[in-house]
Structures are given as structure tokens and as C-alpha cells.
Design an enzyme around this catalytic site. Sequence first.
Site, PDB file in Angstrom:
ATOM      1  CG  ASP A 127      -2.089   0.955   1.055  1.00 32.06           C
ATOM      2  OD1 ASP A 127      -2.409   1.314  -0.098  1.00 32.06           O
ATOM      3  OD2 ASP A 127      -2.688   1.328   2.076  1.00 32.06           O
ATOM      4  CG  HIS A 134      -5.050  10.458   2.865  1.00 37.01           C
ATOM      5  ND1 HIS A 134      -6.138  10.299   3.705  1.00 37.01           N
ATOM      6  CD2 HIS A 134      -4.117   9.565   3.291  1.00 37.01           C
ATOM      7  CE1 HIS A 134      -5.869   9.352   4.589  1.00 37.01           C
ATOM      8  NE2 HIS A 134      -4.655   8.880   4.367  1.00 37.01           N
ATOM      9  CD  GLU A 199      -6.438   4.709   4.658  1.00 38.50           C
ATOM     10  OE1 GLU A 199      -5.692   3.997   3.958  1.00 38.50           O
ATOM     11  OE2 GLU A 199      -6.016   5.454   5.568  1.00 38.50           O
ATOM     12  CD  GLU A 201      -5.414   2.865  -0.336  1.00 39.84           C
ATOM     13  OE1 GLU A 201      -4.603   2.284  -1.086  1.00 39.84           O
ATOM     14  OE2 GLU A 201      -5.271   2.947   0.897  1.00 39.84           O
ATOM     15  CG  ASP A 233      -5.834   0.373   3.767  1.00 40.74           C
ATOM     16  OD1 ASP A 233      -5.922  -0.674   4.423  1.00 40.74           O
ATOM     17  OD2 ASP A 233      -4.945   1.225   3.944  1.00 40.74           O
ATOM     18  NE  ARG A 237      -8.376   6.266   9.637  1.00 38.99           N
ATOM     19  CZ  ARG A 237      -7.616   6.094   8.558  1.00 38.99           C
ATOM     20  NH1 ARG A 237      -6.364   5.680   8.668  1.00 38.99           N
ATOM     21  NH2 ARG A 237      -8.107   6.333   7.358  1.00 38.99           N
ATOM     22  CD  GLN A 240      -3.556   4.257  10.948  1.00 38.22           C
ATOM     23  OE1 GLN A 240      -4.749   4.163  10.721  1.00 38.22           O
ATOM     24  NE2 GLN A 240      -2.725   4.841  10.103  1.00 38.22           N
ATOM     25  CE  LYS A 253      -3.950   2.000   7.472  1.00 40.71           C
ATOM     26  NZ  LYS A 253      -4.736   2.886   6.613  1.00 40.71           N
ATOM     27  CB  THR A 257      -7.442  -4.993   1.940  1.00 42.11           C
ATOM     28  OG1 THR A 257      -6.535  -4.658   2.993  1.00 42.11           O
ATOM     29  CG2 THR A 257      -7.330  -3.958   0.830  1.00 42.11           C
ATOM     30  CD  GLU A 375      -8.353  12.501   4.169  1.00 34.99           C
ATOM     31  OE1 GLU A 375      -8.059  13.330   3.302  1.00 34.99           O
ATOM     32  OE2 GLU A 375      -8.481  11.283   3.920  1.00 34.99           O
TER      33      GLU A 375
HETATM   34 CA    CA Z   1      -4.093   2.996   2.797  1.00 32.56          CA
END
Ligand code: CA
Length: 428
Positions: A127, A134, A199, A201, A233, A237, A240, A253, A257, A375
Site C-alpha cells: 500500500d 490525504h 480509505e 484507493e 483499505d 484508527r 493505528q 490495517k 482489505t 479527514e
Molecule cells: Ca491505505
Amino acid sequence: MIDHTHDAHASSWVAGADDHADFPVQNLPLGVFSAGSGHPRIGTAIGDHVLDLTGIALHLPVACRGALGATTLNALFALPAADRWALRHAVFTLLTDSAMAQRIAPHLHHMADCTPHLPFRIGDYTDFYVGIHHATAIGKLFRPDQPLLPNYRHVPIGYHGRASSVRVSGTPVNRPHGQIMPAGAVAPVHGACQRLDCELELGLWIAGDNALGQTIPIAQARDRIGGLCLLNDWSARDIQAWEYQPLGPFLAKNFLTTVSPWVVTAEALAPFWLPQPPRAAGDPAPLDYLTDADDQAQGALSIDLAIMLSTPAMRAQGLGPHPLAQTNSRNAMYWTPAQIVCHHASGGCDLHAGDLLGTGTLSGPAQGSEGSLMEMSRGGRHPIVLPNGETRRFLEDGDELALIGHARRDGYRAIGFGPCIGRVEPAR
Ligand code: CA
């Protein structure tokens, strides 16, 4: 690279294909599906149908026939790109020549009756972090004075992900457990994630192989991208934030996925490459090994992307999914897909057909274009207000997210990826 298969006026005899938002005959994405209780087979999406390519292999190029008998796309994407071009041309002819309809139609299945499978046996998943808006927005939450670290504009940042927990669209998202350091606490707890996020992507599917120690020159790197998918993804949080130093995300993570099932091929995407946007004044030029005039002139992919949210209450009220964010990959990516591939192999790392490279979260700079809830809610401090009055800081049980993507360009038929879906289930 642009030919008659990209002609906006090309028409298929398959009912509904010409007006389909994702899968007109100009797309012809590849995937693996099973119909009813049948075995997995290789197919292409056409309108609301799946054409069984394994079943019609005798009508397709000899070079591809062995690979079309497999239950993943790995062998097909290990072939030279010319073979996949020949396959595209042959499938295009079969689906546009009405004289072939009677012979081919028995091999069409309604997509609603098909089960999608992971298209590749994924050897490795990496990744990246090339979405500069971002990276800036997340960096600001931690370092208001210096959102981007000094390396960001010099090196395509990435980390090695976990291939075993990549799943196809529709797989439930089980809220993970993990170590969390609650605000103000002096010791961590082990419990269910409270800050579950997505996420947005793009995923790059690698074609071909390079040996260990064999690098991929930037001018040849785009040829190693066999196709694209949408990639979510999923991110915990709170886990993380506690675990990520010093080696980066781990359990935050690797619980899941999700990828979209259809591989939109490099061949289909030929019309949608554009110049890489110029870097901001004062930004460093990429080092020589990442610099190629053709890549800068036509190495950026323009894909319109969106995150759609459906909550349990919205479904109970009969409301459709709400667009949480809309963005475009070209405006988000600081590095081109070829630069990502070139950099990955530049130290001698071997990449193989079916390897998966995520771009990193593709946010735009403005409100409404953020590729993660982190975000949108600015670290959970500002709730997102939905049209029915509900609010979200992070994902709640029962929430269903669909990533969607379309490549659009004047003069060409828009092509889409089909949704990349996941519904959050309570922690077990
Ligand atoms: Ca990612």
C-alpha cells in the site's frame, strides 16, 4: 494504443450493454465468477451480464486458451500484453457482431445470479501513500506545523500490506479488536475498535514478472500494470494511533482489505491517460530514475471516484446511498502509477503477475472530496451530518460503504469498475 475497441459508437448485441454505466462493450473487464453452484470461471462483464470466457475459449486466441481454463487471472496476466490485446479484440468482435449472438448468448449469465471471486491469487500486497491531499490532511492532525514529512516529495512512500486478508467486494467487515490507548489513560485496553474508517484507493494489478534483482526502468513501468480495481483499505484508527510507531500500521490495517471484482484492463484504460499535473512551485523534481518525459506527458490516470454510504436507518427509511465524497485520481496522485511500480522494484524487489499495489487514499483538497472519515470529521472532532439528520464520526455497525469509479473523457464512452462494497458487522 487507442483502436476500434474504444470507438464511442461501437455497439453490442447484448441487451442493455450500450447504455450501461459501468460495462459497455468498450470496457470488457476481466474477473472470476461462478454461476449458481458452478465452479469458478473466468469471465468479462458486459452490461448486466457476465460472459463466460472459459466456456467460449475455443473462439478466443490460442495463446490465451490455457490461461482461460484457470480459476484465477494470474496465468492470463503472466502472458505478454499482446496476448491480452488479442483477447480484447476477439471478445469485442464476438460481442459486437450480431451474427455471433446465437452462438455466444448461451454463455451469458445474469450478473445478479453470479458470485464474484477474488480475481487473483495475490502473492503480495503493498500500500502506497501517494494521495498528497490525504497525506497533508492526516499530517495536519498530528503535526500542524509540518503536515508533510521532508521525504514525501522525494520518495513514493509505501509499506508492505497483508495479502491473505484481501477479499472481494461484498465480504462483511467484522469490526476488529485490538490494543487501544484511551484518551487520558496510562495503560492500553484490549477491545473493539471504536474508530473504524475506510480509505478510498485504486488498486494496481501487476502483469508480468521480474526476477529478484532486476529493476523496472521508469519507461517500462507502465507496461507492468495489467489493470486496476477499486480498493478499500479498512482502517482501525484507534488501534493505528497506538501501534503505528515505529514500524507503521499493523493490526489496524490487516483485518480486511476489499477490492472490486472486475479488473479494468490497461487496454480498456488506453484513452484515459493524461499529463501528470505540474508540481507546485518550489517542489523538487523527481530523481532521474523516476523521471520519464512520456510518463509526465501521459502517465496520469483520470478516474472519477466516490464513496457512497448507506446506514441501517437510511435503508429502513427507503433512502438510497448518500455520496460522502467525490474526487478524481489525477488530482490526488502526487506520483504516477508508473513511478509507483518503478520505485517498488528499484531496490531489486521482484513483482509478479497478480501482485496488488494500493495507491493510498485519494482525497481531493476540498470539503466533500475526502477519501476517509478521519479527514471528513477532522479526527472525529466534527460530526458528518447526513441528509436524514444522522451523524457519523466513524463507521457504525450496519453501515454499508460502496466505492465507485468511472473513467470519463470527451469523445469516449465512460467505463466503470462496478462497486466495491462492504457492510460493517459488530465485533465478535
Ligand atoms: Ca491505505
